[in-house]
Design a protein around this motif. Structure first.
Motif, short mmCIF file in Angstrom:
data_model
loop_
_atom_site.label_atom_id
_atom_site.label_comp_id
_atom_site.label_asym_id
_atom_site.label_seq_id
_atom_site.Cartn_x
_atom_site.Cartn_y
_atom_site.Cartn_z
N LEU A 287 -2.47 3.51 -4.34
CA LEU A 287 -3.73 3.06 -4.93
C LEU A 287 -4.41 2.15 -3.92
N ALA A 288 -5.66 2.44 -3.61
CA ALA A 288 -6.42 1.53 -2.72
C ALA A 288 -7.48 0.83 -3.54
N GLY A 289 -7.41 -0.50 -3.55
CA GLY A 289 -8.39 -1.28 -4.30
C GLY A 289 -7.88 -1.67 -5.67
N VAL A 290 -7.66 -2.96 -5.85
CA VAL A 290 -7.09 -3.40 -7.12
C VAL A 290 -8.10 -4.20 -7.92
N GLY A 291 -9.26 -3.62 -8.14
CA GLY A 291 -10.24 -4.23 -9.04
C GLY A 291 -9.92 -3.84 -10.47
N ASN A 292 -10.92 -3.92 -11.34
CA ASN A 292 -10.73 -3.54 -12.74
C ASN A 292 -10.22 -2.13 -12.88
N ILE B 105 0.30 -0.03 -2.91
CA ILE B 105 -1.04 -0.52 -3.27
C ILE B 105 -1.64 -1.18 -2.04
N PHE B 106 -2.89 -0.84 -1.76
CA PHE B 106 -3.57 -1.46 -0.62
C PHE B 106 -4.80 -2.22 -1.08
N ASP B 107 -5.02 -3.34 -0.42
CA ASP B 107 -6.25 -4.10 -0.68
C ASP B 107 -6.53 -4.92 0.57
N VAL B 108 -7.73 -5.49 0.63
CA VAL B 108 -8.03 -6.34 1.78
C VAL B 108 -8.14 -7.81 1.37
N ASP B 109 -8.19 -8.07 0.08
CA ASP B 109 -8.34 -9.42 -0.44
C ASP B 109 -7.05 -10.23 -0.25
#
Lengths: 231, 231
Positions: free
Chosen positions: B109-114, B135-139
């Motif tokens: 999953l890329a991006g862990v927003g809503n 899981i990938f994110d940049v935050d």
DNA sequence: CGCTGTGAATGTATTCACAGCG
DNA sequence: CGCTGTGAATACATTCACAGCG
């Protein structure tokens, strides 16, 4: 009782409620979907200061071909100037109106699970004119609470709430078992359009638009293609 | 650099990575989508104890017609018995295999927003064989935390993580601006299929499957139909 | 000239209709 | 007989190609 025969699965099923419309247009469903896409691209172009755009440029940005663009638009009128192209701001406004997005829509959310909550917080909805004005659930734990500023009402009260708040559309994010009842009750209460995330066929009565979105099917499309290619 | 020209918008864009597959099948994309639907119906039938089913009955349940069912299936073989119909359990298993769901798939999953979080919690995914293994994110706020038992990795590490955990597919739930980079980096790292929720065209290189889901477009389909009918 | 708008041509998907097997 | 499996027919969607306006 119509069973919305045509489109299906993840992306369709425009109910047959084709009450003599404004447009004579024989625009196909895929064509209308592309209009939404063009609209987003035109927003970008407008933001970047472009004044005019040709069907060729628009096609390149949308990943289609110029003839497709011109044909899609021609179903609704002629918006371009021969020799130069389309005025970006004007075309964007036209498409907005065609899609019925030149006003705001009052939307109910049914089912406040994970997906429901994510949809509530989804900024794109409000950005494109959709206001969540009511939330329905059957869980006593949730009823009465406010989520994103909207009180969760019991499904039984839906007739009252729909009328009171002028709900026009409903996003169905309930478990499978509840989807049919929700659509029945709310369409009886006067809701004319439903976006159903529950992975089951839902039957409708009368002039009601229903489309289905099934997230798993999209992943299955990927696995089919990869598996088929032997990967 | 392919721009996945064909399908588009909310439901499509099967990349042209048609590496000589196993099947000769000229099954259309809509046809494959219906298979997913048939599969779910067959699960219900199996649960309810049905042993056999005719194309007529299946069609009624799926909201289509018998010829469509038989044609869809015929692209992949002949699974029925003339005179009686299809054995429910057997047909279900065949479709499962056709869709490539007779094994589990490793998904990032890329991006862990809503939306990302909702998709993570979405039970249907795991139920149909999709395991979120990365899981990938940049935050920086999110990196290092565990969500649903999976650690959030920085996007820069994706090459390492993809290889290490054998990621095959990726669900892109990032903001628009990040989607292109995510697809580039992960496809370079060997991910072959992407399900993109960001409402922008993403370009792909090489044999990569990409489909787009755009939640707003589905609502716009409703408003178009209602607005058109003058409601 | 350069572009749109659109009939005509092509390509795809769905439905019909029936031969043929269980 | 009753149903599937499938070529042939139809309906639908996309692309071509060019006439015609700015």
């Amino acid at each position: 009782m119509s069973r919305n025969v045509e489109g299906n699965l993840s992306g369709n099923g425009s109910g047959n409620g084709n009450g003599d419309g404004i447009y004579r247009s024989r625009a196909s469903d895929p064509s209308v979907r592309r209009l939404s896409d063009y609209h987003r691209i035109l927003e970008d172009l407008e933001r970047s200061g472009a004044e005019v755009v040709s069907s060729a440029r628009l096609a390149a940005l949308a990943g289609t071909n110029p003839a497709q663009i011109r044909k899609d638009l021609s179903y609704f009128g002629s918006f371009g100037k021969r020799g130069s192209g389309y005025r970006v701001a004007e075309l964007r406004a036209k498409i907005l109106a065609i899609l019925g997005l030149d006003r705001r829509w009052k939307v109910a959310l049914a089912g406040v699970g994970n997906l429901g909550q994510a949809l509530l917080a989804h900024k794109e909805f409000s950005r494109y004119g959709f206001d969540i004005v009511a939330i329905f659930d059957v869980d006593p734990e949730k009823i009465g609470h406010r989520i994103a500023g909207v009180e969760v009402s019991p499904l039984e009260d839906c007739a009252r709430v729909v009328t009171l708040r002028g709900v026009e559309l409903c996003v169905v994010a309930t478990p499978v078992a509840a989807a049919q009842v929700v659509v029945e009750k709310l369409s009886e209460a006067g809701v004319r359009g439903f976006l159903n995330f529950a992975p089951r066929q839902v039957e409708t009565r009368g002039k009601v638009e229903l489309r289905n979105v099934n997230l798993t099917i999209e992943l299955e499309g990927l696995t089919f293609a990869l598996h088929k290619a032997g990967r």
